[in-house]
Write an enzyme that holds these catalytic residues in place. Sequence first.
Site, mmCIF file in Angstrom:
data_model
loop_
_atom_site.group_PDB
_atom_site.id
_atom_site.type_symbol
_atom_site.label_atom_id
_atom_site.label_comp_id
_atom_site.label_asym_id
_atom_site.label_seq_id
_atom_site.Cartn_x
_atom_site.Cartn_y
_atom_site.Cartn_z
ATOM 1 N N ASP A 39 -2.417 6.366 -3.647
ATOM 2 C CA ASP A 39 -1.269 5.743 -2.986
ATOM 3 C C ASP A 39 -0.676 4.607 -3.811
ATOM 4 O OD1 ASP A 39 -3.400 4.003 -2.707
ATOM 5 O OD2 ASP A 39 -2.590 3.141 -0.870
ATOM 6 N N SER A 53 0.801 -1.226 0.000
ATOM 7 C CA SER A 53 0.000 0.000 0.000
ATOM 8 C C SER A 53 0.836 1.278 0.000
ATOM 9 C CB SER A 53 -0.959 -0.043 1.186
ATOM 10 O OG SER A 53 -1.836 1.020 1.109
ATOM 11 N N HIS A 54 0.665 2.076 1.066
ATOM 12 C CA HIS A 54 1.319 3.385 1.136
ATOM 13 C C HIS A 54 2.726 3.279 1.710
ATOM 14 C CE1 HIS A 54 -0.541 2.283 4.854
ATOM 15 N NE2 HIS A 54 0.269 3.105 5.502
ATOM 16 N N ASP A 69 -5.821 2.456 -3.705
ATOM 17 C CA ASP A 69 -7.089 2.408 -2.985
ATOM 18 C C ASP A 69 -7.322 3.630 -2.102
ATOM 19 O OD1 ASP A 69 -5.252 1.707 -1.065
ATOM 20 O OD2 ASP A 69 -6.119 -0.248 -0.595
ATOM 21 N N ARG A 70 -6.301 4.455 -1.924
ATOM 22 C CA ARG A 70 -6.479 5.661 -1.094
ATOM 23 C C ARG A 70 -6.662 6.894 -1.961
ATOM 24 N NH1 ARG A 70 -2.850 5.517 4.292
ATOM 25 N NH2 ARG A 70 -3.289 3.371 4.876
ATOM 26 N N LYS A 79 -11.664 -0.210 -0.927
ATOM 27 C CA LYS A 79 -11.657 1.235 -1.049
ATOM 28 C C LYS A 79 -11.053 1.585 -2.402
ATOM 29 C CE LYS A 79 -7.567 1.987 1.882
ATOM 30 N NZ LYS A 79 -7.342 0.841 2.769
ATOM 31 N N ASP A 123 -1.088 1.316 -4.105
ATOM 32 C CA ASP A 123 -1.943 0.362 -4.811
ATOM 33 C C ASP A 123 -3.279 0.943 -5.260
ATOM 34 O OD1 ASP A 123 -2.675 0.559 -2.127
ATOM 35 O OD2 ASP A 123 -3.590 -1.418 -2.095
#
Length: 541
Positions: free
Chosen positions: A275, A111-112, A279-280, A374, A277
Site C-alpha cells: 500500500d 497509508s492506503h 506496511d500492508r 506491520k 506506506d
Amino acid sequence: MQTIITKPFADQNPGTSGLRKKVKVFEMPHYAENFIQSIFDSTGKIEGKRLIVGGDGRFLNRQIIQKVLKIAAANGFGDAMVGRGGILSTPAASHLIRKYRAHGGIILSASHNPGGSDGDFGIKYNIANGAPAPEKITQDIYACSQKISHYRIADTDDVDLDHLGKQMIGDMKIKIVDPVHDYANLMEELFDFEAIRRAITGGFRFRFDAMHAVTGPYAHEIFEQRLGFPAGTVVKGQPLPDFGHQHPDPNLVHVKELYDLLMADDGPDFGAASDGDGDRNLIIGKGIFITPSDSLAILAANAHLIKEYQAGIAGVARSMPTSTAVDRVAAKHKFFLYETPTGWKFFSNLLDAGIVTLCGEESFGTGSDHVLEKDGLWAILMWLNILAVSGKNALDIVRQHWREYGRNYYSRHDYEEVDARAARKMMEDLHARLGSLPGMEIGSLKIEKADDFAYHDPVDYSVSSNQGIRILFKDGARIVFRLSGTGTQGATVRVYMERYEADPDLQEQDTQKALEKLITIADEIAHLKLLLNRRKPTMIT
Ligand code: G16
C-alpha cells in the site's frame, strides 16, 4: 529560531493510525505545525536526541518534511535522519528508529488512502522501540494540541532532501540516508535468499505491484537486484505524489489487473502488492486469492520452515475482527494467542515484551517482532521463502491448510462515507439492544453472546473499551460491527462476517455465497441499509 503564536484546531485527535485529514486541511496555516509541536511537547525530553523522518512520497510529503525538520531543530533535537527524497516506508522507518536508537520518528502517510492535491495526508509518530505511539501518547498529543498557544520553528532555507550526506539547521545535524539499504539488509538476514534464488532458477515466476507508492524502490532492490527476479517483475515501481491517480489500497478492487493475471493459465506463480506506506500486503497465489486472515494462519503454521523462526514462535496475535483461522493453528501448536482491538499499536506491547512473534489483521497487515510495525514486504518474502523451501505452490498450501485446520469463510463489507450521525446512531441502537440478543434464534443459528469488545493489555494493564460490537453464534460464526478510525470523509461502517467449515467437500464454495445467511442476519440485526440509507456496501473484501 522563532516562536509563532497559534490557536488550537479542535479536530487534531489521532485515529486508528495517526492524524489523517484531507490535504486541504493540512495546507491551512499552522495546522501541521501545531500538530508537530504537540508531538514534541508530549514525548518526553528531546534535547540532543535523534529523530527519524520520512514519508510515503504523497502530495505534501516534501513540504511537511521541511516543517518537521525546522520545528525539530527549534525544539532542540540533536540530529535527524531523513530518507533521501523524503522517502521512508513505515516498516523501514521503524527499523531505523530501533537500529540507530532514535528518540522516535515522524512518518508522513495516510497509508492506503488516496493521494494527490485532493486526496488525504497524515502524520504518525512512532516511539523509541519503533512502534506506533500507544494510546496514552496519542491522547497526550491530542491534549497538547487542544491547549497549544505557540510553536517554535527555525527560519531557514529548505534542506536539500535529494543528496546523501550531512547538513545543519542551527545546532541540529541532518543526515540524508538511503531509505532502502538498512531495510533490505534486514530482510536478507531474516530470509533464505539463496533458496528463493534457486526457485527462480527453477522457473518460479512472480509479479509485484508497488501501486506507485513507497515500496517501489525497496521492491526493485530486494526482488530484482538482490534476489534476481527479472526486470519487469516489479510494476508501478516509481513513487508518485498522486499514486498515478490510483488508490494505493492493495485489495482485489484496486489491483484487479494483478488478480486477473494470477487467474490466467499462463500467469505467474505468485503475485503480491503493497500500500501507500508499505506496511500492508496483498497475497495472490496462482488461481487463488489468499485472505489476510488465512495468510496469517498459514504463515504461523509454516513459520518453522523459516530460519528466523525455526526455534519456534512465542505466540500470535490478531485483531478482534480478524478471522479466527489463526486460533486453530495456535491451539494445535500450543502458541499463546492474543485478541486485540484494531490498530497495530495494540500489537506492539506484545511484540516488545516477547510474548508474541507474529501478528496480523484482516486489513491486509501482517508482521513479526523484527520491527514493531506491520510490514508488507516482510510478509511477501515470508511467503516466497515458504514456497521456495517447501517446493509447493500457494494453491496446494492453502488447500492442505484448510483440510488440516478447516476453513474460515470470511468477508468484510464496508459502507463508506456514510452520514456520520447516522452511523453513530446505528451503533448506539445496536449497543442498546446487546442484552436482548443472546439466546435469539435466527433460522438455524443461535446467538450465544453479544458484547462491545474491551481489551485489557496484559503488558501495561491499560483498558481499551468500545472497540467493536461482536455477535457470536453458538456454532462459532461471528458478525462484528465497528466504525473505521482511518477515514477522512463522513463515517465508514465495517461489517465483518465469518463462519467455520470443517468438511473438505464444502471448502471450495464462493465466499459471499457461503456467508449469505450471515450477511442477511447482519442487516436484520443492525438495520444497516435502512439506517445508513444505502442499498448495498460500497466495498466488499
Ligand atoms: C491502520 C491500522 C490497522 C487497521 C487499519 C484499518 O492501518 O494500523 O491496525 O486495521 O488502519 O483501520 P480502520 O478499520 O479503523 O479503518 P494503516 O495501514 O491504514 O495504517
